[in-house]
Design a protein around this motif. Structure first.
Motif, PDB file in Angstrom:
ATOM      1  N   LEU A   1       0.995   4.291  -2.806  1.00 41.48           N
ATOM      2  CA  LEU A   1       0.566   5.683  -2.612  1.00 41.48           C
ATOM      3  C   LEU A   1       1.562   6.533  -3.061  1.00 41.48           C
ATOM      4  O   LEU A   1       1.221   7.733  -3.487  1.00 41.48           O
ATOM      5  CB  LEU A   1       0.180   5.680  -0.912  1.00 41.48           C
ATOM      6  CG  LEU A   1      -1.332   4.783  -0.558  1.00 41.48           C
ATOM      7  CD1 LEU A   1      -1.388   5.197   1.054  1.00 41.48           C
ATOM      8  CD2 LEU A   1      -2.402   5.384  -1.608  1.00 41.48           C
TER       9      LEU A   1
ATOM     10  N   GLN B   1       0.830  -1.142  -0.108  1.00 39.61           N
ATOM     11  CA  GLN B   1      -0.132  -0.088  -0.027  1.00 39.61           C
ATOM     12  C   GLN B   1       0.875   1.044  -0.052  1.00 39.61           C
ATOM     13  O   GLN B   1       0.662   2.279  -0.757  1.00 39.61           O
ATOM     14  CB  GLN B   1      -1.023  -0.055   1.149  1.00 39.61           C
ATOM     15  CG  GLN B   1      -1.859   1.253   1.335  1.00 39.61           C
ATOM     16  CD  GLN B   1      -2.642   1.624   0.475  1.00 39.61           C
ATOM     17  OE1 GLN B   1      -2.895   0.828  -0.736  1.00 39.61           O
ATOM     18  NE2 GLN B   1      -3.541   2.548   0.571  1.00 39.61           N
TER      19      GLN B   1
ATOM     20  N   ARG C   1      -0.161  14.205   1.586  1.00 44.25           N
ATOM     21  CA  ARG C   1      -0.729  12.729   2.107  1.00 44.25           C
ATOM     22  C   ARG C   1      -1.005  12.594   3.325  1.00 44.25           C
ATOM     23  O   ARG C   1       0.107  12.793   3.951  1.00 44.25           O
ATOM     24  CB  ARG C   1       0.243  11.692   1.412  1.00 44.25           C
ATOM     25  CG  ARG C   1      -0.407  10.509   1.854  1.00 44.25           C
ATOM     26  CD  ARG C   1      -1.302   9.623   1.322  1.00 44.25           C
ATOM     27  NE  ARG C   1      -1.371   9.713  -0.124  1.00 44.25           N
ATOM     28  CZ  ARG C   1      -2.556   9.055  -0.906  1.00 44.25           C
ATOM     29  NH1 ARG C   1      -3.512   8.743  -0.203  1.00 44.25           N
ATOM     30  NH2 ARG C   1      -2.290   9.046  -2.262  1.00 44.25           N
TER      31      ARG C   1
ATOM     32  N   ASP D   1       1.528   6.814  -6.662  1.00 49.83           N
ATOM     33  CA  ASP D   1       0.228   7.635  -6.896  1.00 49.83           C
ATOM     34  C   ASP D   1       0.300   9.061  -6.727  1.00 49.83           C
ATOM     35  O   ASP D   1      -0.095   9.850  -7.608  1.00 49.83           O
ATOM     36  CB  ASP D   1      -0.915   6.904  -6.299  1.00 49.83           C
ATOM     37  CG  ASP D   1      -2.170   7.026  -6.717  1.00 49.83           C
ATOM     38  OD1 ASP D   1      -2.426   7.142  -7.819  1.00 49.83           O
ATOM     39  OD2 ASP D   1      -3.006   7.566  -6.417  1.00 49.83           O
ATOM     40  N   ASP D   2       1.003   9.488  -5.452  1.00 48.71           N
ATOM     41  CA  ASP D   2       0.971  10.819  -5.372  1.00 48.71           C
ATOM     42  C   ASP D   2       1.816  11.721  -6.184  1.00 48.71           C
ATOM     43  O   ASP D   2       1.691  12.569  -6.948  1.00 48.71           O
ATOM     44  CB  ASP D   2       1.492  10.916  -3.891  1.00 48.71           C
ATOM     45  CG  ASP D   2       0.625  10.690  -2.834  1.00 48.71           C
ATOM     46  OD1 ASP D   2      -0.698  10.846  -3.091  1.00 48.71           O
ATOM     47  OD2 ASP D   2       1.099  10.689  -1.798  1.00 48.71           O
TER      48      ASP D   2
END
Length: 351
Positions: A82, A78, A94, A85-86
């Motif tokens: 993330l 995960q 975040r 993805d950011d």
């Protein structure tokens, strides 16, 4: 052992092994540890629920250290997703803090280093995400170290099945992410395409595969895996649709992300698809033009809300949650007792 304890012990081993190579690695390792320090732990929870479903173990009975270690490994996958993805979405924050690429960009500037701070931040985020992806496999493999029953015989076979689940999941979530990226390059916004992204990027990744991994560690057969899927897929869809709603209408103080961030990024979510289906041709064109721009966020938010799409998606969430709850009846008592509160936690949340 708890998931947090397993993660902390894993990081301590990494520090002991690598920090002496160069002082810079300490900060790099710390950044990975900090990133996973305050997540929702949804995937580990579903992984442990899968193991309880397969073994009939009650929720108040602690799981073996090896199973907890395997569940904790999901946090690295995960984290990797993330961080990348950011970077892909050019997100500044975040969980209320600077995203990884921004944090290292700021570090570059604060320490007055030479070179391009933006490039340094982006490159570091890619590497940190890659490191966490590697750590996911390493931590799952470490389950056999903390639990010798998983190292030989039937236990080793169960761990091998767990790795097969993880391998499939990594492909699925990458495919889902790519479909999400592709959708942002298309002028049309299609509800079926948005739901396909939901299936691969979230439903399988967040709920189905964690449940399956825990279940195979507990010796589950295919029949039980299928019954878990019947719960997981509608619940995973509800989970992602709740994320989509929060991505537009969530409170930044709670979500840790700016309101309307999904609109700024031009996400072709089901919420947007439902809005375009309801809006007039003129307003639909205005929404499409506003998507993907920071300046267009207020107008896009107004149009989505005025369209009634939010009510539509809330109805979708309720329907999917009801399907997941109905599918619980086919599961053993221990599984139902563990999964019922997770359904509520997945759907009725504010971050």
């Amino acid at each position: 052992m708890t998931v947090d304890t397993a993660l902390a012990e894993f990081v301590d081993r990494q520090r002991s092994r690598w920090s002496g190579v160069d002082p810079a690695l300490t900060g790099f390792i710390d950044a990975a540890a900090d990133f996973v320090a305050d997540g929702k732990r949804m995937r580990p929870l579903f992984c442990l629920a899968g193991w309880r479903a397969a073994t009939g173990t009650a929720a108040d009975v602690p799981a073996p250290a090896g199973v907890v270690t395997a569940a904790a490994a999901w946090e690295w996958l995960q984290g990797s997703a993330l961080v990348h993805d950011d970077l892909m979405d050019a997100s500044d924050t975040r969980r209320g803090r600077p995203s990884v690429h921004r944090a290292f960009e700021h570090l570059h500037r604060d320490e007055q280093r030479v070179g391009d701070p933006v490039g340094f931040g982006a490159g570091t985020a890619i590497l940190l995400g890659d490191l966490m992806l590697s750590w996911c496999d390493e931590m799952l493999r470490h389950a056999a170290t903390v639990d010798p029953d998983l190292a030989t015989g039937d236990g080793a076979l169960r761990l091998a099945r767990a790795f097969a689940v993880l391998d499939t999941c990594k492909s699925e979530v990458t495919f889902g992410q790519y479909l999400d990226v592709v959708a942002q390059t298309r002028s049309e916004v299609d509800a079926d395409a948005a739901l396909l992204v939901v299936t691969f990027k979230s439903a399988k990744y967040t709920i189905e595969r964690p449940l399956h991994l825990g279940a195979v560690l507990g010796g589950a057969d295919q029949e039980l895996l299928d019954r878990l899927t019947a719960v997981a897929m509608p619940l995973g869809s509800a989970f992602q649709l709740r994320d989509d709603v929060l991505g537009v209408f969530g409170d930044p103080a709670t979500t840790g992300k700016p309101a309307g961030d999904d609109l700024r990024e031009g996400k072709r979510t089901l919420l947007v698809a439902r809005a375009l289906a309801r809006l007039s041709t003129t307003d639909g064109a205005r929404l499409t033009e506003a998507l993907g721009t920071a300046a267009g966020v207020p107008l896009a938010t107004e149009l989505v809300l005025a369209s009634g799409a939010l009510d539509d998606v809330e109805a979708d969430i309720s329907r999917y949650a009801a399907e997941a709850t109905a599918a619980l009846s086919a599961l053993p008592d221990a599984a139902r007792a563990t999964l019922e509160p997770l359904i509520d936690r997945s759907v009725r949340r504010d971050r």
